[in-house]
Design an enzyme around this catalytic site. Structure first.
Site, short mmCIF file in Angstrom:
data_model
loop_
_atom_site.label_atom_id
_atom_site.label_comp_id
_atom_site.label_asym_id
_atom_site.label_seq_id
_atom_site.Cartn_x
_atom_site.Cartn_y
_atom_site.Cartn_z
N HIS A 33 34.00 49.21 46.36
CA HIS A 33 35.04 48.74 45.45
C HIS A 33 35.18 49.66 44.23
CE1 HIS A 33 37.57 46.25 43.08
NE2 HIS A 33 36.71 45.38 42.63
N CYS A 43 40.99 44.52 38.56
CA CYS A 43 40.74 44.89 39.96
C CYS A 43 42.03 45.04 40.76
CB CYS A 43 39.79 43.90 40.62
SG CYS A 43 38.14 44.00 39.90
#
Lengths: 386, 386
Positions: A330, A85
């Site tokens: 995201h 991430c």
């Protein structure tokens, strides 16, 4: 020895469920928005090198050739970076190092992810597979366990955790590129469907497609592109192992602590100097823990910190003015780049309805868990007005 | 403004069908071999940052956290780079830029691939999927088409193409880490089973597991690690599109031409200054074409160049003394790093039975086709004795 790198422009696309756009379409749109968005103009021939962040969920572009195809930047050195991430923020870091080294005067950073074309099922299946194979520890379950432990150890309440979602959704409705634009109350969060106790639907970021680009330039070239360049003042990058079973590793993220302390040291600042932050709220609890890991409040005080309004848009340390991952979404490779684009706009006073009061120093943070990883990786970048 | 980066050590593992080793085992072994192999010693705490190259064929380690787990380098900034078959060489380039920038004094580069655990079928299925979906254009078919075109346009013979395999296998039997160690004749190559006309089995590199590490240090720190550091003198990185249908793009690789001309310019050399080269012979024809693209001979002269013995171990421009990918194998993330390790040893005069005569300048080259790419990517690095 070294020279500074400056952010001189950004380009983002509206995040959302972008079934009508290909992966290339998203890359191209972010790139063209960047070209349009640079105050003094920028031509493709100005770009010396590019860094491209994606975890390639959709299997569409695993090498630099994919970005070359989407943008026409053939013959430009392009590196693809992946770091869970923290992919977008680490792509930015590598581009900045190239500018600092003198190898590039002008560097493009672009991140993109087509999360909704996850044909391989990577998101759901692979998290923590290696460590807890067959034990059902998906991402929400993993972060849910952190939440219950934090509640047990520090007395953090369910309401305090929900306050993060309430705050970020309140910001997201004012941020034009956010995916999930709705306001919600603590009661709404508590009444949304359970995903993994104690986390409910509104405690979780949505599954979102998106892309974002920023442009870096050396200090001697930056003012060709804008009168108001923003300096990359520091960075940190660290990994950690879930097999280190100390208390801090169960309630917090040592990788964030290490990355932020590296970044503060490089930037010559302390946590108290941060005027605005975009942090990794993949789940509400993640942001609450991150307040502590970044040193914005003391250990165990994250719940009270948000309850008292410190990280709110009008608080003393606004966190996630863009709505964060909870509202904005995201798209992994794009996430860090979009956070940096927002900090860039905040420091220039161009953040529109989510502008905070005259920030001088901004922080961007990701925490990620790689596919099949046995630990977390965190990347922190600090931007500053000179 | 900038400072130079030096290679100060390397560590490799025996390439082969390593079913008995996990992906972590391979990373750990290459890392420990590096620690053991640095003349003046190196401790993990000396390593400021790491770059880690893998295309993650086996789905074992897509982020920096995977390398941290295998080596214990938690709290060390680790970036994972992927750039098709140029993954390892581009990881090296990024590490070098960090050293040049001053962000790291000592940087680890490590590449690894477990090709034989390709559970997702990535190698066979995905090449050129995007451009020629459903038309059966696998990697051997694609390079076979280049071969027939080169034969048609330049009169290159089947025997000349086979000479590349003969040379590289003759070298590979003397290189201790090579996977396929056997000598073969032009006749053997011609009689080996057809894979994709005109390429036969011995024209193709094997499917191989492997890992390799090198250590970079700044010019002021390099001599702490060795009395004989080797300078990273230049690099190039470029992509190209298969949709540009000019003649050169059909018989040659414009990406290699662009990357090598960038590298020559940065190093302040010409093709004639290259004393030894490790180039990307995924297929015999690829190396033959690469002679031309690097400027080691004129366009169309690649066949004659090898037939006349120029790239042989005792020729005037030895190419692939290690046996190349054809003999050593091609574990994608490790390939470029292993080529750089070999050039490092060659320039130090430590290449054992494949040592060439007193080289001062060495070149490393990869050309790759990303999964689902519509073009090739090439990375070239030049190392030099000061």
């Amino acid at each position: 020895m070294t020279r500074d790198a400056y952010v001189v422009g950004s380009g983002i696309i509206e995040f959302g469920e972008l079934y009508e756009k290909s992966f290339d379409d998203m890359l191209e749109e972010a790139y063209l928005n960047l070209l349009d968005g640079v105050d003094g103009g920028v031509a493709p021939s100005d770009i010396d090198a590019a860094w491209y962040g994606t975890i390639d969920i959709a299997g569409e572009g695993s090498s630099g050739a994919a970005l070359a195809h989407a943008t026409g930047l053939f013959e430009t050195p392009i590196t693809r970076v992946e770091n869970a991430c923290a992919t977008g923020s680490d792509a930015f870091r590598n581009a900045s190092l190239a500018v600092q080294s003198g190898a590039a005067d002008v560097a493009l950073v672009i991140g993109a992810e087509k999360m909704l074309d996850d044909t391989a099922g990577l998101i759901g299946s692979a998290a923590l597979e290696r460590l807890w194979r067959g034990r059902g520890v998906t991402m929400p379950a993993y972060f849910g366990m952190r939440a219950t432990r934090h509640m047990d150890q520090y007395g953090t309440t369910r309401e305090q955790i929900a306050e993060v979602s309430v705050k970020n959704h309140a910001n997201g409705v004012k941020y034009p590129y956010a995916h999930q634009q709705f306001e919600c109350s603590v009661e709404d969060v508590r009444e949304s469907p359970t995903v993994s106790y104690p986390l409910n639907l509104y405690d979780c970021c949505p599954v979102t497609d998106g892309a974002c680009a920023v442009l870096l330039a050396s200090e001697d070239r930056a003012r060709e592109f804008t009168d108001d360049p923003i300096r990359h003042a520091g960075w940190g990058l660290s990994a950690d192992s879930f097999q280190r079973g100390d208390d801090l590793a169960l309630t917090n993220f040592p990788a964030t602590r290490q990355a932020s302390s590296q970044a503060y040291e490089r930037a010559g600042i302390g946590a108290g100097d941060v005027d605005v932050a975009e942090v990794h709220d993949c789940f509400s609890i993640t942001e609450l823990i991150t307040y502590e890991d970044l040193g914005l409040c003391a250990d165990g005080e994250g719940g009270r910190f948000v309850e008292e309004g410190h990280p709110h848009l009008d608080g003393d340390t606004p966190v996630n003015p863009s709505g964060g991952l909870l509202s904005k979404g995201h798209p992994i490779g794009a996430t860090g780049v979009a956070q940096l684009a927002e900090i860039f706009e905040q420091l220039r006073g161009e953040a529109g309805d989510v502008q905070v009061d005259a920030p001088e120093v901004g922080l961007q943070h990701n925490i990620g868990i790689g596919r099949n990883a046995t630990g977390a990786v965190s990347c922190v970048n600090v931007l500053a007005r000179d």
